[in-house]
Scaffold this motif. Structure first.
Motif, PDB file in Angstrom:
ATOM      1  N   LEU A   1      48.776 -34.547 -47.243  1.00 34.68           N
ATOM      2  CA  LEU A   1      47.557 -34.207 -46.937  1.00 34.68           C
ATOM      3  C   LEU A   1      46.767 -35.530 -46.564  1.00 34.68           C
ATOM      4  CD1 LEU A   1      45.381 -32.116 -46.669  1.00 34.68           C
ATOM      5  CD2 LEU A   1      44.613 -32.664 -49.239  1.00 34.68           C
ATOM      6  N   VAL A   2      46.612 -36.515 -47.048  1.00 31.12           N
ATOM      7  CA  VAL A   2      46.277 -37.940 -46.509  1.00 31.12           C
ATOM      8  C   VAL A   2      46.589 -38.395 -45.166  1.00 31.12           C
ATOM      9  CG1 VAL A   2      45.685 -40.198 -47.083  1.00 31.12           C
ATOM     10  CG2 VAL A   2      45.303 -38.502 -48.839  1.00 31.12           C
ATOM     11  N   ALA A   3      47.988 -38.051 -44.942  1.00 36.44           N
ATOM     12  CA  ALA A   3      48.470 -38.514 -43.679  1.00 36.44           C
ATOM     13  C   ALA A   3      48.444 -37.418 -42.595  1.00 36.44           C
ATOM     14  CB  ALA A   3      49.896 -38.868 -44.169  1.00 36.44           C
ATOM     15  N   GLY A   4      47.729 -36.429 -42.884  1.00 35.30           N
ATOM     16  CA  GLY A   4      47.264 -35.756 -41.689  1.00 35.30           C
ATOM     17  C   GLY A   4      48.397 -34.606 -41.561  1.00 35.30           C
ATOM     18  N   GLN A   5      49.319 -34.234 -42.648  1.00 35.68           N
ATOM     19  CA  GLN A   5      50.522 -33.259 -42.406  1.00 35.68           C
ATOM     20  C   GLN A   5      50.168 -32.048 -43.376  1.00 35.68           C
ATOM     21  OE1 GLN A   5      53.038 -33.566 -40.614  1.00 35.68           O
ATOM     22  NE2 GLN A   5      52.165 -35.461 -39.517  1.00 35.68           N
ATOM     23  N   PRO A   6      49.184 -31.288 -43.077  1.00 32.85           N
ATOM     24  CA  PRO A   6      48.710 -30.190 -43.979  1.00 32.85           C
ATOM     25  C   PRO A   6      50.040 -29.105 -44.113  1.00 32.85           C
ATOM     26  CG  PRO A   6      47.987 -29.767 -41.653  1.00 32.85           C
ATOM     27  CD  PRO A   6      48.561 -31.254 -41.632  1.00 32.85           C
ATOM     28  N   GLY A   7      50.761 -28.915 -43.085  1.00 36.00           N
ATOM     29  CA  GLY A   7      52.124 -27.897 -43.665  1.00 36.00           C
ATOM     30  C   GLY A   7      52.811 -28.481 -44.710  1.00 36.00           C
ATOM     31  N   LEU A   8      53.065 -29.728 -44.642  1.00 37.54           N
ATOM     32  CA  LEU A   8      53.940 -30.329 -45.624  1.00 37.54           C
ATOM     33  C   LEU A   8      53.256 -30.250 -46.846  1.00 37.54           C
ATOM     34  CD1 LEU A   8      56.414 -31.945 -46.571  1.00 37.54           C
ATOM     35  CD2 LEU A   8      55.480 -34.243 -45.420  1.00 37.54           C
ATOM     36  N   ALA A   9      51.949 -30.685 -46.827  1.00 39.86           N
ATOM     37  CA  ALA A   9      51.002 -30.717 -47.933  1.00 39.86           C
ATOM     38  C   ALA A   9      51.154 -29.276 -48.864  1.00 39.86           C
ATOM     39  CB  ALA A   9      49.651 -31.135 -47.673  1.00 39.86           C
TER      40      ALA A   9
ATOM     41  N   LEU B   1      51.024 -47.048 -50.391  1.00 38.49           N
ATOM     42  CA  LEU B   1      51.005 -46.903 -49.206  1.00 38.49           C
ATOM     43  C   LEU B   1      50.142 -47.747 -48.097  1.00 38.49           C
ATOM     44  CD1 LEU B   1      51.428 -42.855 -49.221  1.00 38.49           C
ATOM     45  CD2 LEU B   1      53.143 -44.523 -48.674  1.00 38.49           C
ATOM     46  N   PRO B   2      48.896 -48.027 -48.357  1.00 42.27           N
ATOM     47  CA  PRO B   2      48.149 -48.581 -47.470  1.00 42.27           C
ATOM     48  C   PRO B   2      48.330 -50.225 -47.731  1.00 42.27           C
ATOM     49  CG  PRO B   2      46.793 -48.008 -49.326  1.00 42.27           C
ATOM     50  CD  PRO B   2      48.005 -47.308 -49.470  1.00 42.27           C
ATOM     51  N   LEU B   3      49.322 -50.503 -48.559  1.00 42.98           N
ATOM     52  CA  LEU B   3      49.585 -52.074 -48.873  1.00 42.98           C
ATOM     53  C   LEU B   3      50.257 -52.528 -47.655  1.00 42.98           C
ATOM     54  CD1 LEU B   3      49.751 -52.231 -52.558  1.00 42.98           C
ATOM     55  CD2 LEU B   3      47.727 -52.494 -51.238  1.00 42.98           C
ATOM     56  N   GLY B   4      50.191 -54.030 -47.475  1.00 44.72           N
ATOM     57  CA  GLY B   4      51.227 -54.530 -46.442  1.00 44.72           C
ATOM     58  C   GLY B   4      52.688 -54.517 -47.051  1.00 44.72           C
ATOM     59  N   PHE B   5      53.511 -54.843 -46.427  1.00 44.34           N
ATOM     60  CA  PHE B   5      55.156 -54.702 -46.771  1.00 44.34           C
ATOM     61  C   PHE B   5      55.364 -55.794 -47.871  1.00 44.34           C
ATOM     62  CE2 PHE B   5      59.259 -56.445 -46.225  1.00 44.34           C
ATOM     63  CZ  PHE B   5      60.223 -55.026 -46.312  1.00 44.34           C
ATOM     64  N   SER B   6      54.593 -56.919 -47.802  1.00 44.54           N
ATOM     65  CA  SER B   6      55.223 -57.835 -48.799  1.00 44.54           C
ATOM     66  C   SER B   6      54.550 -57.360 -50.255  1.00 44.54           C
ATOM     67  CB  SER B   6      54.615 -59.091 -48.648  1.00 44.54           C
ATOM     68  OG  SER B   6      53.074 -59.211 -48.798  1.00 44.54           O
ATOM     69  N   LEU B   7      53.404 -56.562 -50.167  1.00 44.93           N
ATOM     70  CA  LEU B   7      52.853 -56.188 -51.583  1.00 44.93           C
ATOM     71  C   LEU B   7      53.535 -55.127 -52.012  1.00 44.93           C
ATOM     72  CD1 LEU B   7      48.945 -56.654 -51.071  1.00 44.93           C
ATOM     73  CD2 LEU B   7      50.508 -58.096 -52.440  1.00 44.93           C
ATOM     74  N   GLN B   8      54.207 -54.371 -50.876  1.00 41.25           N
ATOM     75  CA  GLN B   8      54.938 -53.144 -51.326  1.00 41.25           C
ATOM     76  C   GLN B   8      56.234 -53.351 -52.123  1.00 41.25           C
ATOM     77  OE1 GLN B   8      55.425 -50.897 -47.830  1.00 41.25           O
ATOM     78  NE2 GLN B   8      53.439 -49.851 -47.923  1.00 41.25           N
ATOM     79  N   CYS B   9      56.732 -54.711 -51.576  1.00 41.40           N
ATOM     80  CA  CYS B   9      58.047 -55.076 -52.068  1.00 41.40           C
ATOM     81  C   CYS B   9      57.689 -55.573 -53.469  1.00 41.40           C
ATOM     82  CB  CYS B   9      58.493 -56.338 -51.291  1.00 41.40           C
ATOM     83  SG  CYS B   9      59.316 -55.796 -49.723  1.00 41.40           S
ATOM     84  N   VAL B  10      56.878 -56.489 -53.642  1.00 39.77           N
ATOM     85  CA  VAL B  10      56.243 -56.688 -55.077  1.00 39.77           C
ATOM     86  C   VAL B  10      56.148 -55.414 -56.017  1.00 39.77           C
ATOM     87  CG1 VAL B  10      54.448 -57.789 -56.212  1.00 39.77           C
ATOM     88  CG2 VAL B  10      54.983 -58.948 -54.162  1.00 39.77           C
TER      89      VAL B  10
END
Length: 333
Positions: free
Chosen positions: A164-172, A293-302
């Motif tokens: 829903l946050v990503a703008g995919q209402p059908g999937l949501a 999800l909104p974090l950068g790649f390095s923080l996601q890896c952490v």
């Protein structure tokens, strides 16, 4: 689509609740019993067709969405329903592992062919294996009151929120519908369970978890690590247990009671305590996945690395407690 976001889960819950209630009734054709075996944590015969109620709710959600739904969403529902039919036959007649695997591979391959992942055939082949593993690990983890239904509620609910946050209402809407169907089943499955999910529910739920994860990835709603982290409480337990049994030379397809959740139940947490602890872990995994999800790649890896350490520590603690439990239960000379 705003109305569907409310209508789909409402219809899915109502249908799942009603059909599961019917499956609980001794006079129903769908009232056939799960007999306790060496893998079981229950001690008396219990109906094992609750998955019919879950998938009836999912089918209802798919029908509401069908007029304007993307083909890949309908393919995910269709694949789940096909596996539910195979699972129902297996619950009734006990199909061989070979035929179950063939059906799972076929459904996964057809879904991937319809999805047409952009990364090419090698990635698609890997995804077929991943979808089959998701279907089976969900089945392995369906062995304690409220556990598999809770993972569906938290897991698909998290996918719905992120979509829903990503703008995919059908999937949501579809994710919310599956979560709502699981909640309708949980009304009868939370401890003390009146009915179990069975293969007709656990296998298709595992498949759809992987399928919707891939649909969201192809739509740009989330990276691949996201659905893996959302469903990581099941993925970690089943994968580690399978690998350890394989390394010990055990037949991994045979029934057993060595999953971490099974150990917790047997060590005194009980079905209710184990389910509530698992719900907290599921909520934490899903919440951190959304927050990442909104974090950068390095923080996601952490964040992902931190979760790996969390599961390692939890596994070590349960293993240590289990050794003490076995030593206390061992017959004294």
């Amino acid at each position: 689509m705003g109305l569907e976001l409310l209508l789909v889960p409402a219809v899915a819950f109502a249908v799942a609740w009603a059909v599961t209630w019917l499956c609980c009734r001794p006079g129903s054709w769908l009232h056939f019993l799960d007999q306790p075996n060496e893998r079981s944590l229950h001690v008396k015969p219990t109906p094992r067709t609750g998955g019919v109620g879950v998938m009836a709710g999912v089918m209802a959600a798919g029908l509401v969405l069908a007029p304007g739904a993307a083909p890949e969403l309908l393919a995910a529902v269709g694949g789940g329903l096909a596996l539910a039919a195979v699972g129902l036959v297996d619950d009734r007649r006990s199909l061989s592992a070979r035929w179950r695997l063939v059906a799972q591979l076929l459904v996964a391959a057809v879904f991937l062919a319809l999805l047409g992942p952009a990364a090419g055939w090698a990635f698609g082949l890997l995804c077929v294996v991943g979808l089959v593993w998701m279907a089976n690990l969900y089945n392995f983890m369906d062995g304690s009151d409220g556990l598999a239904g809770g993972m569906a509620l938290f897991g698909f609910g998290t996918l719905a929120w992120a979509a829903l946050v990503a703008g995919q209402p059908g999937l949501a809407a579809l994710g919310a519908g599956i979560a709502a169907a699981a909640l309708g089943f949980l009304c009868f499955n939370f401890h003390p369970a009146r009915i179990f999910m069975g293969d007709s529910g656990s296998v298709p739920l595992g498949f759809m978890a992987g399928a919707l994860g891939l649909v969201g990835h192809e739509a740009g709603a989330w990276p691949l690590w996201f659905p893996l982290l959302v469903f990581s409480p099941f993925i970690a337990d089943a994968t580690v247990t399978l690998l350890r049994r394989a390394l010990r030379g055990e037949k991994i397809w045979q029934a057993h009671r060595t999953h971490y959740y099974q150990r917790l139940v047997r060590m005194g947490f009980g079905h209710r305590g184990t389910a509530l602890a698992a719900y907290a872990l599921m909520a934490a995994a899903g919440g951190s996945a959304v927050a990442g999800l909104p974090l950068g790649f390095s923080l996601q890896c952490v964040m992902i690395t931190m979760w790996i350490f969390v599961y390692m520590i939890l596994g070590w603690l349960i293993d240590r407690a289990w050794r003490r439990f076995e030593a206390a239960e061992a017959p004294r000379p």
